[in-house]
Scaffold this motif. Structure first.
Motif, mmCIF file in Angstrom:
data_model
loop_
_atom_site.group_PDB
_atom_site.id
_atom_site.type_symbol
_atom_site.label_atom_id
_atom_site.label_comp_id
_atom_site.label_asym_id
_atom_site.label_seq_id
_atom_site.Cartn_x
_atom_site.Cartn_y
_atom_site.Cartn_z
ATOM 1 N N GLY A 36 -19.072 35.491 -14.760
ATOM 2 C CA GLY A 36 -20.468 35.224 -15.062
ATOM 3 C C GLY A 36 -20.688 34.561 -16.399
ATOM 4 O O GLY A 36 -21.800 34.160 -16.728
ATOM 5 N N LYS A 37 -19.669 34.441 -17.203
ATOM 6 C CA LYS A 37 -19.848 33.876 -18.540
ATOM 7 C C LYS A 37 -20.090 32.373 -18.484
ATOM 8 O O LYS A 37 -19.553 31.672 -17.637
ATOM 9 N N ASP A 38 -20.893 31.892 -19.418
ATOM 10 C CA ASP A 38 -21.210 30.468 -19.494
ATOM 11 C C ASP A 38 -20.442 29.801 -20.624
ATOM 12 O O ASP A 38 -20.976 28.947 -21.323
ATOM 13 N N THR A 39 -19.208 30.174 -20.827
ATOM 14 C CA THR A 39 -18.401 29.585 -21.887
ATOM 15 C C THR A 39 -17.528 28.474 -21.302
ATOM 16 O O THR A 39 -16.566 28.757 -20.583
ATOM 17 N N PRO A 40 -17.853 27.228 -21.577
ATOM 18 C CA PRO A 40 -17.054 26.138 -20.999
ATOM 19 C C PRO A 40 -15.626 26.166 -21.523
ATOM 20 O O PRO A 40 -15.376 26.380 -22.701
ATOM 21 N N LYS A 41 -14.686 25.970 -20.627
ATOM 22 C CA LYS A 41 -13.290 25.936 -21.004
ATOM 23 C C LYS A 41 -12.610 24.786 -20.302
ATOM 24 O O LYS A 41 -13.093 24.256 -19.309
ATOM 25 N N ASN A 53 -3.368 26.739 -27.650
ATOM 26 C CA ASN A 53 -4.722 26.460 -28.119
ATOM 27 C C ASN A 53 -5.774 27.342 -27.453
ATOM 28 O O ASN A 53 -6.969 27.067 -27.551
ATOM 29 N N GLY A 54 -5.311 28.380 -26.777
ATOM 30 C CA GLY A 54 -6.235 29.378 -26.263
ATOM 31 C C GLY A 54 -6.748 29.153 -24.862
ATOM 32 O O GLY A 54 -7.616 29.906 -24.388
ATOM 33 N N PHE A 55 -6.242 28.156 -24.175
ATOM 34 C CA PHE A 55 -6.673 27.902 -22.808
ATOM 35 C C PHE A 55 -5.745 28.622 -21.839
ATOM 36 O O PHE A 55 -4.551 28.787 -22.106
ATOM 37 N N ALA A 92 -16.786 12.165 -20.851
ATOM 38 C CA ALA A 92 -16.907 12.639 -19.479
ATOM 39 C C ALA A 92 -16.781 14.162 -19.395
ATOM 40 O O ALA A 92 -17.584 14.827 -18.733
ATOM 41 N N ILE A 93 -15.782 14.723 -20.051
ATOM 42 C CA ILE A 93 -15.551 16.163 -19.965
ATOM 43 C C ILE A 93 -16.639 16.943 -20.709
ATOM 44 O O ILE A 93 -17.138 17.957 -20.217
ATOM 45 N N ARG A 94 -17.020 16.478 -21.891
ATOM 46 C CA ARG A 94 -18.065 17.181 -22.635
ATOM 47 C C ARG A 94 -19.405 17.126 -21.909
ATOM 48 O O ARG A 94 -20.192 18.075 -21.969
ATOM 49 N N TYR A 95 -19.672 16.025 -21.218
ATOM 50 C CA TYR A 95 -20.930 15.907 -20.481
ATOM 51 C C TYR A 95 -21.077 17.043 -19.476
ATOM 52 O O TYR A 95 -22.096 17.729 -19.424
ATOM 53 N N ASP A 123 -5.544 15.019 -26.599
ATOM 54 C CA ASP A 123 -6.923 14.563 -26.741
ATOM 55 C C ASP A 123 -7.896 15.603 -26.201
ATOM 56 O O ASP A 123 -8.854 15.995 -26.885
ATOM 57 N N ASN A 124 -7.650 16.092 -24.997
ATOM 58 C CA ASN A 124 -8.561 17.075 -24.394
ATOM 59 C C ASN A 124 -8.647 18.353 -25.221
ATOM 60 O O ASN A 124 -9.728 18.907 -25.426
ATOM 61 N N VAL A 125 -7.514 18.824 -25.692
ATOM 62 C CA VAL A 125 -7.490 20.043 -26.496
ATOM 63 C C VAL A 125 -8.260 19.852 -27.797
ATOM 64 O O VAL A 125 -8.953 20.765 -28.263
ATOM 65 N N SER A 126 -8.196 18.656 -28.369
ATOM 66 C CA SER A 126 -8.791 18.405 -29.686
ATOM 67 C C SER A 126 -10.299 18.639 -29.699
ATOM 68 O O SER A 126 -10.840 19.143 -30.683
ATOM 69 N N TYR A 127 -10.994 18.275 -28.631
ATOM 70 C CA TYR A 127 -12.454 18.438 -28.635
ATOM 71 C C TYR A 127 -12.932 19.642 -27.810
ATOM 72 O O TYR A 127 -14.081 20.049 -27.932
ATOM 73 N N MET A 128 -12.054 20.216 -26.977
ATOM 74 C CA MET A 128 -12.465 21.390 -26.201
ATOM 75 C C MET A 128 -12.116 22.709 -26.878
ATOM 76 O O MET A 128 -12.666 23.750 -26.543
ATOM 77 N N LYS A 129 -11.203 22.669 -27.855
ATOM 78 C CA LYS A 129 -10.826 23.911 -28.543
ATOM 79 C C LYS A 129 -12.025 24.515 -29.254
ATOM 80 O O LYS A 129 -12.258 25.720 -29.202
#
Length: 371
Positions: free
Chosen positions: A6-11, A42-44, A232-235, A257-263
């Motif tokens: 139920g959490k709304d934390t994007p990962k 990186n916590g994913f 695209a991913i952040r959108y 690249d993905n880890v850099s802005y999603m961490k």
């Protein structure tokens, strides 16, 4: 429904469908191990595979399961009824997937690629009851399904199957208002029914990581340091109710690249949302082939036609106008394989295409263009 779902934390999720290969065609296990390690460091935690991703489940075992504690990651796999010849064969997919991966249980297990053409097969084979029983037996922690159909069917399935704790949808800025994919309407249907969403194809098979010149210009003017994939991913990760956003990463560079802005994820602000709206207007004016290179169509093609590669060449011509390069791409793709004109119109490809592409007609178009 569990608190976690139920959490709304994007990962960020690691989609294990487009993994890197060596020149001999085998998986580049050493590179994949490094990608897996960086992802976890990186916590994913969310890894995604499927019974029909050729070699993926075995690769998950070698690069993840055999190298990391079971409680350090979560793993999803899927059961695809359309690739089974009978109910018994379909139900056997779960145990085969468990054996291939060596995990003992799946954190997330999905009925795979339901749409308006095949959903009745999942009922006919009693697969909803099957996964409920598998959950009771401890083979599955959470039940879901991936979906490529209409919002009306999605609403019906979610109401008829409360055991489905989440749904996996194709969501990206290009398909948000698409009349065929209907990303926005499906997303809103899932949220209206209280289900969190796993996102697939956020970069549309990699196409949004290398957009057309008009789109690149808009993004570069807004933020010259941001990768096109990050937009695209952040959108889509900025939407509410997103459990995770899967990225089918093929290189260490993509992973980094993905880890850099999603961490340390930051949702898009209003100015960035406006940039996306302008990009959507540009893309809406182009009649590209909505292929995501999932390759479901190629496995059973009797003429061995490399359909996604041919469509990629055609899209290059449509989107970039580079005639010579597109023709070279086509010739390279069809060398020692079937050409577009060799299609015998058996329809096998169209029966399994998640995007509902009129493949036969599009191949005729490609044959006229390149041959």
């Amino acid at each position: 429904m569990s608190d976690y779902l139920g959490k709304d934390t994007p990962k960020l999720g690691f989609g294990m469908m487009r993994l890197p290969h060596l020149e001999d065609g085998s998986f580049d296990l050493e590179q994949i191990k490094k990608m897996v390690d960086l992802f976890l460091e990186n916590g994913f935690t969310y890894f995604d595979t499927a019974f029909v991703y050729e070699g993926s489940e075995e690769t998950v075992r070698k690069t993840l399961v055999e190298r990391h504690p079971r409680d350090s990651y979560t793993l999803a796999s899927k059961l695809h009824a359309m690739f089974a010849s009978s109910e018994e064969v379909a139900k056997r997919e779960l145990d085969i997937s468990l054996e291939r991966t060596g995990v003992g249980y799946f954190d997330y297990y999905l009925l795979h690629a339901l749409d308006d053409k095949n959903y009745e097969l999942y009922e006919k084979y009693h697969l909803w009851d099957f996964v409920k029983k598998a959950k009771e037996e401890g083979k599955i922690r959470h039940i879901g399904f991936s979906f490529h159909g209409t919002p009306e069917l999605l609403d019906r399935l979610l109401k008829e199957h409360p055991e489905a704790e989440f749904v996996q949808l194709q969501l990206n800025y290009n398909d948000w208002e698409s009349p065929s994919v209907q990303s926005r309407k499906n997303y809103e249907t899932a949220r209206r029914n209280g289900r969190p969403v796993v996102v697939m194809e956020p970069i549309r098979g990699g196409a949004l990581a290398n957009p057309i010149e008009q789109v690149r210009k808009l993004f570069d003017e807004a933020d010259p340091d941001a990768s096109y994939a990050s937009w695209a991913i952040r959108y889509i990760a900025s939407k509410e109710g997103i459990l995770t956003v899967l990225s089918g990463m093929s290189t260490m560079e993509q992973m980094e690249d993905n880890v850099s802005y999603m961490k340390d994820f930051k949702p898009l602000d209003e100015k960035e949302e406006e940039v996306i709206r302008k990009v959507q207007e540009v893309l809406a004016s182009i009649d590209s082939i909505p292929c995501t290179a999932c390759h479901y169509c190629t496995g059973g093609c009797p003429m061995e036609i490399p359909i996604p590669d041919i469509f990629s060449a055609r899209n290059r011509l449509l989107l970039l106008g580079t005639v010579d390069k597109a023709r070279r791409d086509y010739n390279r793709a069809t060398e020692n394989k079937g050409k577009a004109s060799m299609c015998i119109q058996c329809g096998q490809c169209e029966s399994v295409c998640p995007q509902s592409i009129n493949i036969i007609e599009r191949l005729k178009e490609c044959a006229e263009t390149f041959e």
